[in-house]
Design a protein around this motif. Structure first.
Motif, PDB file in Angstrom:
ATOM      1  N   ALA A 184      -4.516   3.356  -1.980  1.00  0.00           N
ATOM      2  CA  ALA A 184      -4.264   4.789  -1.871  1.00  0.00           C
ATOM      3  C   ALA A 184      -3.022   5.140  -1.077  1.00  0.00           C
ATOM      4  N   ILE A 185      -2.547   4.207  -0.240  1.00  0.00           N
ATOM      5  CA  ILE A 185      -1.410   4.501   0.634  1.00  0.00           C
ATOM      6  C   ILE A 185      -0.147   3.762   0.212  1.00  0.00           C
ATOM      7  N   ALA A 186      -0.252   2.452  -0.003  1.00  0.00           N
ATOM      8  CA  ALA A 186       0.931   1.633  -0.305  1.00  0.00           C
ATOM      9  C   ALA A 186       1.761   2.144  -1.481  1.00  0.00           C
ATOM     10  N   PRO A 187       1.154   2.649  -2.574  1.00  0.00           N
ATOM     11  CA  PRO A 187       1.990   3.112  -3.693  1.00  0.00           C
ATOM     12  C   PRO A 187       2.947   4.231  -3.325  1.00  0.00           C
ATOM     13  N   HIS A 188       2.644   4.993  -2.282  1.00  0.00           N
ATOM     14  CA  HIS A 188       3.529   6.087  -1.862  1.00  0.00           C
ATOM     15  C   HIS A 188       4.626   5.598  -0.930  1.00  0.00           C
ATOM     16  N   LEU A 189       4.457   4.389  -0.392  1.00  0.00           N
ATOM     17  CA  LEU A 189       5.460   3.822   0.503  1.00  0.00           C
ATOM     18  C   LEU A 189       6.282   2.735  -0.167  1.00  0.00           C
ATOM     19  N   LEU A 190       5.691   2.065  -1.164  1.00  0.00           N
ATOM     20  CA  LEU A 190       6.334   0.951  -1.855  1.00  0.00           C
ATOM     21  C   LEU A 190       6.418   1.288  -3.345  1.00  0.00           C
ATOM     22  N   PRO A 191       7.367   2.101  -3.727  1.00  0.00           N
ATOM     23  CA  PRO A 191       7.419   2.580  -5.113  1.00  0.00           C
ATOM     24  C   PRO A 191       7.706   1.499  -6.146  1.00  0.00           C
ATOM     25  N   GLN A 192       8.281   0.374  -5.744  1.00  0.00           N
ATOM     26  CA  GLN A 192       8.627  -0.678  -6.698  1.00  0.00           C
ATOM     27  C   GLN A 192       7.516  -1.727  -6.787  1.00  0.00           C
ATOM     28  N   LEU A 193       6.295  -1.297  -6.938  1.00  0.00           N
ATOM     29  CA  LEU A 193       5.186  -2.242  -7.064  1.00  0.00           C
ATOM     30  C   LEU A 193       5.292  -3.005  -8.381  1.00  0.00           C
ATOM     31  N   PRO A 194       4.894  -4.279  -8.395  1.00  0.00           N
ATOM     32  CA  PRO A 194       4.966  -5.069  -9.632  1.00  0.00           C
ATOM     33  C   PRO A 194       3.805  -4.789 -10.586  1.00  0.00           C
ATOM     34  N   TYR A 195       2.984  -3.806 -10.268  1.00  0.00           N
ATOM     35  CA  TYR A 195       1.852  -3.457 -11.124  1.00  0.00           C
ATOM     36  C   TYR A 195       1.672  -1.941 -11.092  1.00  0.00           C
ATOM     37  N   ASP A 196       0.978  -1.411 -12.079  1.00  0.00           N
ATOM     38  CA  ASP A 196       0.642   0.006 -12.113  1.00  0.00           C
ATOM     39  C   ASP A 196      -0.633   0.201 -11.306  1.00  0.00           C
ATOM     40  N   ASN A 197      -0.555   0.962 -10.230  1.00  0.00           N
ATOM     41  CA  ASN A 197      -1.659   1.035  -9.280  1.00  0.00           C
ATOM     42  C   ASN A 197      -2.975   1.483  -9.898  1.00  0.00           C
ATOM     43  N   ARG A 198      -2.940   2.378 -10.874  1.00  0.00           N
ATOM     44  CA  ARG A 198      -4.183   2.836 -11.496  1.00  0.00           C
ATOM     45  C   ARG A 198      -4.486   2.088 -12.790  1.00  0.00           C
ATOM     46  N   ALA A 199      -3.472   1.842 -13.597  1.00  0.00           N
ATOM     47  CA  ALA A 199      -3.715   1.239 -14.913  1.00  0.00           C
ATOM     48  C   ALA A 199      -4.048  -0.247 -14.841  1.00  0.00           C
ATOM     49  N   ALA A 200      -3.719  -0.909 -13.738  1.00  0.00           N
ATOM     50  CA  ALA A 200      -3.895  -2.364 -13.657  1.00  0.00           C
ATOM     51  C   ALA A 200      -5.283  -2.781 -13.186  1.00  0.00           C
ATOM     52  N   PHE A 201      -6.121  -1.798 -12.778  1.00  0.00           N
ATOM     53  CA  PHE A 201      -7.397  -2.174 -12.168  1.00  0.00           C
ATOM     54  C   PHE A 201      -8.570  -1.369 -12.713  1.00  0.00           C
ATOM     55  N   THR A 202      -9.730  -1.980 -12.639  1.00  0.00           N
ATOM     56  CA  THR A 202     -10.994  -1.299 -12.875  1.00  0.00           C
ATOM     57  C   THR A 202     -11.618  -1.025 -11.512  1.00  0.00           C
ATOM     58  N   GLY A 203     -11.836   0.238 -11.204  1.00  0.00           N
ATOM     59  CA  GLY A 203     -12.512   0.582  -9.960  1.00  0.00           C
ATOM     60  C   GLY A 203     -14.016   0.478 -10.149  1.00  0.00           C
ATOM     61  N   ILE A 204     -14.680  -0.257  -9.275  1.00  0.00           N
ATOM     62  CA  ILE A 204     -16.123  -0.488  -9.431  1.00  0.00           C
ATOM     63  C   ILE A 204     -16.930   0.383  -8.480  1.00  0.00           C
ATOM     64  N   SER A 205     -16.664   0.260  -7.175  1.00  0.00           N
ATOM     65  CA  SER A 205     -17.461   1.025  -6.215  1.00  0.00           C
ATOM     66  C   SER A 205     -16.848   0.961  -4.833  1.00  0.00           C
ATOM     67  N   LEU A 206     -16.989   2.045  -4.083  1.00  0.00           N
ATOM     68  CA  LEU A 206     -16.775   1.964  -2.652  1.00  0.00           C
ATOM     69  C   LEU A 206     -17.863   1.074  -2.072  1.00  0.00           C
TER      70      LEU A 206
END
Length: 326
Positions: free
Chosen positions: A100-122
C-alpha cells in the motif's frame, strides 16, 4: 469410427485438462508450499509468517516452508512471487508498507502492484505506540503536542526508514496535528527504537510489544497507540484518537497473498483457513502474544481494504512530498 464416436472422443479429450485441474485443486497441496516473507528473518512479520506456516502445515498436511526474500522495501520478495505460477504452491506474507505504501514511493516497480497478485485475506494488525525519550518533559499526548508546537523543527524523530509505517505514522501525525519535527531514518525498526532509547532521537512510533519492556524499565515513555482501539497489551494507554487527534489510525497490517490468477476456490479455501486460525482461541492467543490483533476476512473484503489503504497513504505521500532516497 462413426461421427458420433469421433465427437464423443473429442469431447472427452477436451474434458481431461479440466478434470485434472479440478482434481489438483481438490487435493491441493500434494507437495510443500513456499511462503515468501519479503523481510529479514527475526522481525515481527517473519515471526507471524512462521506461526501461520506451522498452522497451515498442521491443517493441510503438507509442509509450508518460509523463505525470506528481503530488500527494497519488500518489493524483491513481491517481484519473486509475481513471477510464480498461480497454483497455490507459492504464497506471499505481505505488509502494507509494501502493498500500500511502496508503490507511491517506488514508481518503477518491476511488477503491477494490483494486477500481479491475488489478495486472499488480512491476517493481523500490529499497533504502534508513540514513544518519547524520558528526557522530553511531557507525560501525555496533550503535553507532547504543546511541546512540539512551541519547539518547531527542534524535536527529531526516528523511523525504520523512508516509507516505513513508523515513518508514515509520524508524517500522518504531523499533518493531522500541525507539527514540525525532523526525520532521522534508520535501517530497520530495531535501530530506530534503539535511537530513542539512547537519546539520539526523542520520538518514534514503535511496535507496542517492543516498547512495553522499556516502558516498564522507565527507559521510554509510551504516550499513545496508533490504532483506532486500544491494544490489549497496554489497555491503560489511550489511542491518539482518544487523545484528541481526530481520525488518526495507523498500523502495520499483514496479509496473505498469491500470484495473480489463483483459482477462486483455492483463494476462498485459504481465506477460510485464515479465518479458522484467528478464531481458534489457542492460536489467537499466540498472535496476541506477538503484539498483534488477529483479523481474518474474505478476498472481497481485502480488495476493498487494499484500495482504501493504498489511497490513504498515496494521498499523504503526495501531500507531504515524501520521496524515496535516490
Amino acid at each position: 469410427m462413426t461421427a458420433l464416436h469421433r465427437r464423443a472422443l473429442f469431447a472427452a479429450t477436451l474434458a481431461v485438462p479440466a478434470l485434472r485441474g479440478a482434481a489438483a485443486q481438490g487435493t491441493w497441496p500434494t507437495r510443500p508450499v513456499q511462503m515468501v516473507n519479503p523481510w529479514p528473518a527475526g522481525g515481527s512479520s517473519d515471526t507471524m509468517t512462521r506461526l501461520f506456516a506451522q498452522r497451515f502445515t498442521e491443517v493441510f498436511g503438507q509442509q509450508f516452508v518460509v523463505e525470506n526474500r528481503a530488500g527494497a522495501s519488500g518489493t524483491i520478495g513481491h517481484n519473486h512471487v509475481a513471477q510464480q505460477r498461480p497454483d497455490g504452491y507459492t504464497l506471499l506474507f505481505a505488509t502494507n508498507s509494501t502493498y500500500a505504501i511502496a508503490p507511491h514511493l517506488l514508481p518503477q516497480l518491476p511488477y503491477d502492484n494490483r494486477a500481479a497478485f491475488t489478495g486472499i485475506s488480512l491476517v493481523a494488525r500490529t499497533a504502534q505506540s508513540l514513544c518519547v525519550h524520558p528526557s522530553l518533559p511531557v507525560a501525555n499526548i496533550a503535553e507532547f503536542l504543546a511541546y512540539v508546537r512551541t519547539h518547531p523543527g527542534q524535536v527529531n524523530f526516528s523511523s525504520a526508514g523512508i516509507g516505513a509505517t513508523s515513518h508514515l505514522a509520524t508524517e500522518l501525525l504531523m499533518a493531522a496535528a500541525n507539527l514540525d519535527m525532523v526525520h532521522v531514518p534508520y535501517r530497520g525498526g530495531a535501530p530506530s527504537a534503539q535511537a530513542v532509547l539512547a537519546g539520539e532521537t526523542k520520538v518514534s512510533f514503535i511496535d507496542a510489544v517492543t516498547a512495553l519492556p522499556h516502558r516498564a524499565a522507565g527507559t521510554l515513555k509510551m504516550l499513545a497507540v496508533s490504532t483506532s482501539a486500544r491494544t490489549p497489551l497496554a489497555p491503560d494507554v489511550p489511542t491518539l484518537q482518544e487523545a484528541g487527534v481526530a481520525g488518526f489510525e495507523s498500523s502495520t497490517d499483514m496479509a496473505l497473498m498469491a500470484p495473480a490468477g489463483l483459482p477462486a476456490a483455492l483463494t476462498d479455501r485459504l481465506a477460510e483457513a485464515v479465518r479458522a486460525a484467528v478464531n481458534d482461541p489457542a492460536f489467537r492467543q499466540r498472535i496476541v502474544a506477538q503484539g498483534a490483533d488477529p483479523v481474518g476476512g474474505t478476498p472481497a473484503e481485502f480488495a476493498v481494504y487494499w484500495t482504501r489503504e493504498s489511497e490513504k497513504w498515496g494521498t499523504l505521500i503526495r501531500a507531504r512530498n515524501i520521496r524515496a532516497p535516490t
